[in-house]
Scaffold this motif. Structure first.
Motif, PDB file in Angstrom:
ATOM      1  N   ASP A  74      44.262  18.462  75.333  1.00 37.68           N
ATOM      2  CA  ASP A  74      43.127  19.379  75.232  1.00 37.68           C
ATOM      3  C   ASP A  74      42.088  18.971  76.277  1.00 37.68           C
ATOM      4  OD1 ASP A  74      41.152  21.125  74.548  1.00 37.68           O
ATOM      5  OD2 ASP A  74      40.995  20.471  72.464  1.00 37.68           O
ATOM      6  N   ARG A 114      51.249  25.249  72.734  1.00 41.24           N
ATOM      7  CA  ARG A 114      50.613  26.493  73.209  1.00 41.24           C
ATOM      8  C   ARG A 114      49.712  26.151  74.386  1.00 41.24           C
ATOM      9  NH1 ARG A 114      50.082  30.876  70.135  1.00 41.24           N
ATOM     10  NH2 ARG A 114      47.819  30.923  70.245  1.00 41.24           N
ATOM     11  N   ARG A 146      46.922  27.295  77.157  1.00 39.53           N
ATOM     12  CA  ARG A 146      45.884  28.244  77.562  1.00 39.53           C
ATOM     13  C   ARG A 146      45.790  28.151  79.079  1.00 39.53           C
ATOM     14  NH1 ARG A 146      39.390  27.914  76.928  1.00 39.53           N
ATOM     15  NH2 ARG A 146      38.952  29.918  77.917  1.00 39.53           N
ATOM     16  N   ASP A 166      45.416  24.784  71.402  1.00 38.50           N
ATOM     17  CA  ASP A 166      45.076  24.531  70.005  1.00 38.50           C
ATOM     18  C   ASP A 166      44.712  23.072  69.721  1.00 38.50           C
ATOM     19  OD1 ASP A 166      47.548  23.327  70.224  1.00 38.50           O
ATOM     20  OD2 ASP A 166      48.582  24.784  68.952  1.00 38.50           O
TER      21      ASP A 166
END
Length: 194
Positions: free
Chosen positions: A115, A137, A139, A169
């Protein structure tokens, strides 16, 4: 004075190796000639070193002796063909593993992206990239597009476009990346069946 070939020693050992193999099998030159279709005189000159071995002569001999061609000529060992996967840290967080061993127009990487926060830090550089999500997932922000990709989904883009990607996420996302210099794109040559 010409520098000797680094393979000269290997070539010099072919004749005695051929002689030893025939003796070990208990074959006469006549019997070997019958099996291989190579004349007795050619076989004799090969075994005495008076004739250089060629692929056309060595292949039938390898078949007759039931040995790999490499064993017949005593070819030097080549390097380990396995790609050594050495994880390296990404400056922007996460890890990448180079999958391509040699320099070239396209490079392949496996990346684990953590992240990187919710606020994109868009970057540009020369090149073209293709991303494929293996797990998690992803982005991805490409100029004005903000997309989330899941396993099995892919994106390709010109890296001169402002771009950024991160986990969508908060959990690590695993991707494959093909990166090429500007103008170099991945080419898919397979056509779907109709």
């Amino acid at each position: 004075m010409d520098k000797p070939s680094p393979y000269q020693a290997v070539l010099d050992e072919v004749a005695p190796r051929l002689r030893r193999l025939r003796a070990k099998r208990g074959l006469t030159l006549a019997a070997l000639s019958e099996v291989t279709g190579i004349s007795k005189s050619t076989l004799s000159r090969l075994e005495s070193g008076q004739r250089r071995p060629s692929l056309e002569l060595l292949l039938p001999l390898a078949g007759a002796y039931d040995v790999p061609l490499d064993d017949l000529v005593g070819a030097p060992e080549v390097g380990d063909p396995r790609v050594r996967l050495t994880p390296r840290p990404l400056r922007s967080g996460g890890t990448f593993v180079p999958l391509t061993r040699s320099p070239g127009p396209l490079q392949a990487y496996k990346m684990i992206i953590s992240d990187r926060g919710a606020e994109p830090d868009l970057r540009t550089h020369e090149g073209y990239e293709w991303l494929y999500v293996l797990d998690g997932r992803l982005r991805i922000v490409l100029a004005e597009h903000d997309l989330v990709l899941g396993p099995g989904e892919a994106a390709e883009f010109d890296t001169r476009l402002p771009h950024w990607f991160s986990s969508a996420d908060g959990r690590p996302v695993e991707i494959l990346s093909l990166f090429g210099r500007q103008g170099e794109r991945m080419h898919v040559r397979a056509k779907p069946r109709v």
